[in-house]
Design a protein around this motif. Structure first.
Motif, mmCIF file in Angstrom:
data_model
loop_
_atom_site.group_PDB
_atom_site.id
_atom_site.type_symbol
_atom_site.label_atom_id
_atom_site.label_comp_id
_atom_site.label_asym_id
_atom_site.label_seq_id
_atom_site.Cartn_x
_atom_site.Cartn_y
_atom_site.Cartn_z
ATOM 1 N N THR A 28 0.839 -1.200 0.000
ATOM 2 C CA THR A 28 0.000 0.000 0.000
ATOM 3 C C THR A 28 0.873 1.248 0.000
ATOM 4 O OG1 THR A 28 -0.094 -0.108 2.410
ATOM 5 C CG2 THR A 28 -1.899 -1.135 1.182
ATOM 6 N N LEU A 29 0.417 2.203 -0.799
ATOM 7 C CA LEU A 29 1.201 3.404 -1.013
ATOM 8 C C LEU A 29 1.218 4.325 0.200
ATOM 9 C CD1 LEU A 29 2.816 4.517 -3.402
ATOM 10 C CD2 LEU A 29 0.789 5.831 -4.049
ATOM 11 N N ASP A 30 0.245 4.185 1.092
ATOM 12 C CA ASP A 30 0.117 5.153 2.178
ATOM 13 C C ASP A 30 1.228 5.062 3.215
ATOM 14 O OD1 ASP A 30 -2.712 3.454 3.768
ATOM 15 O OD2 ASP A 30 -0.701 2.774 3.227
ATOM 16 N N ASN A 31 2.104 4.082 3.088
ATOM 17 C CA ASN A 31 3.248 3.991 3.991
ATOM 18 C C ASN A 31 4.487 4.709 3.464
ATOM 19 O OD1 ASN A 31 1.928 2.341 5.908
ATOM 20 N ND2 ASN A 31 2.306 0.536 4.632
ATOM 21 N N TYR A 32 4.351 5.335 2.284
ATOM 22 C CA TYR A 32 5.524 5.884 1.621
ATOM 23 C C TYR A 32 5.357 7.353 1.254
ATOM 24 C CZ TYR A 32 6.796 0.985 0.958
ATOM 25 O OH TYR A 32 7.117 -0.337 1.157
ATOM 26 N N VAL A 33 6.445 8.071 1.363
ATOM 27 C CA VAL A 33 6.546 9.389 0.741
ATOM 28 C C VAL A 33 6.776 9.167 -0.755
ATOM 29 C CG1 VAL A 33 8.082 11.384 0.501
ATOM 30 C CG2 VAL A 33 7.396 10.599 2.774
ATOM 31 N N ILE A 34 6.108 9.972 -1.576
ATOM 32 C CA ILE A 34 6.226 9.835 -3.026
ATOM 33 C C ILE A 34 6.910 11.071 -3.603
ATOM 34 C CG2 ILE A 34 4.978 9.637 -5.206
ATOM 35 C CD1 ILE A 34 4.965 7.129 -3.459
ATOM 36 N N GLY A 35 7.819 10.822 -4.516
ATOM 37 C CA GLY A 35 8.495 11.910 -5.199
ATOM 38 C C GLY A 35 8.397 11.746 -6.703
ATOM 39 N N TRP A 36 8.461 12.874 -7.399
ATOM 40 C CA TRP A 36 8.539 12.885 -8.861
ATOM 41 C C TRP A 36 9.888 13.471 -9.266
ATOM 42 C CZ3 TRP A 36 5.324 10.695 -12.338
ATOM 43 C CH2 TRP A 36 4.046 10.314 -11.912
ATOM 44 N N PHE A 37 10.495 12.819 -10.243
ATOM 45 C CA PHE A 37 11.800 13.238 -10.748
ATOM 46 C C PHE A 37 11.745 13.292 -12.270
ATOM 47 C CE2 PHE A 37 14.413 12.746 -6.893
ATOM 48 C CZ PHE A 37 13.507 12.066 -6.092
ATOM 49 N N ARG A 38 12.723 13.919 -12.872
ATOM 50 C CA ARG A 38 12.824 13.899 -14.327
ATOM 51 C C ARG A 38 14.300 13.876 -14.721
ATOM 52 N NH1 ARG A 38 10.387 19.977 -15.334
ATOM 53 N NH2 ARG A 38 12.171 21.156 -14.485
ATOM 54 N N GLN A 39 14.540 13.323 -15.889
ATOM 55 C CA GLN A 39 15.897 13.248 -16.390
ATOM 56 C C GLN A 39 15.899 13.492 -17.892
ATOM 57 O OE1 GLN A 39 18.060 9.656 -15.422
ATOM 58 N NE2 GLN A 39 20.022 10.700 -15.651
ATOM 59 N N ALA A 40 16.559 14.557 -18.295
ATOM 60 C CA ALA A 40 16.717 14.878 -19.703
ATOM 61 C C ALA A 40 18.003 14.235 -20.210
ATOM 62 C CB ALA A 40 16.774 16.387 -19.884
ATOM 63 N N PRO A 41 18.094 14.005 -21.510
ATOM 64 C CA PRO A 41 19.306 13.385 -22.066
ATOM 65 C C PRO A 41 20.558 14.173 -21.702
ATOM 66 C CG PRO A 41 17.572 13.416 -23.703
ATOM 67 C CD PRO A 41 17.064 14.222 -22.540
ATOM 68 N N GLY A 42 21.565 13.466 -21.183
ATOM 69 C CA GLY A 42 22.820 14.090 -20.843
ATOM 70 C C GLY A 42 22.830 14.867 -19.554
ATOM 71 N N LYS A 43 21.709 14.814 -18.815
ATOM 72 C CA LYS A 43 21.624 15.562 -17.557
ATOM 73 C C LYS A 43 21.369 14.626 -16.389
ATOM 74 C CE LYS A 43 20.098 19.956 -19.492
ATOM 75 N NZ LYS A 43 19.105 21.063 -19.372
ATOM 76 N N GLU A 44 21.637 15.117 -15.195
ATOM 77 C CA GLU A 44 21.373 14.343 -13.989
ATOM 78 C C GLU A 44 19.874 14.300 -13.701
ATOM 79 O OE1 GLU A 44 25.548 15.178 -11.563
ATOM 80 O OE2 GLU A 44 23.637 15.783 -10.720
#
Length: 125
Positions: A28-44
């Protein structure tokens, strides 16, 4: 074991909007903090936003503050990222990730335990 799958990516015009979803399975998701990330080509990989387990706390990177909205529906085991006024430089693969509540506050990818495979977002006319 928690598994995450993103959806909702695609092509959007500059200034347009897109809503990403992150569906969890295995736990179940309610036990976790959720984050969104992104990664473009050649970048961190860049942390965009995080939300606490009960949605009471949210945090955004300065680059998306005021344009993106993170949310979650624990009953549906799903988290969301609403993206508005999108820019071409935001073209990237977008990922959702989960970590434990004591880590809330971090937008560092290394602090997150579980990751989805990512969904491509392209901002172009």
């Amino acid at each position: 074991q928690l598994q995450l799958v993103e959806s909702g990516g695609g092509l959007v015009q500059p200034g347009g909007s897109l809503r990403l979803s992150c569906v969890a399975s295995g736990r179940t998701l309610d036990n976790y903090v959720i984050g969104w990330f992104r990664q473009a080509p050649g970048k961190e990989r860049e942390g965009i936003s995080i939300i606490s387990t009960t949605s009471s706390l949210t945090k955004y990177a300065g680059s998306v503050q005021g344009r993106f909205i993170i949310s979650r529906d624990n009953a549906k085991n799903t988290a969301y990222l609403e993206m508005n006024s999108m820019k071409p430089e935001e073209t990237a693969v977008y990922y959702c990730a989960a970590t434990f509540p004591h880590v809330y506050g971090s937008l560092h990818a290394g602090d997150f335990e579980s990751w989805g495979p990512g969904t491509q977002v392209t901002v172009s006319s």
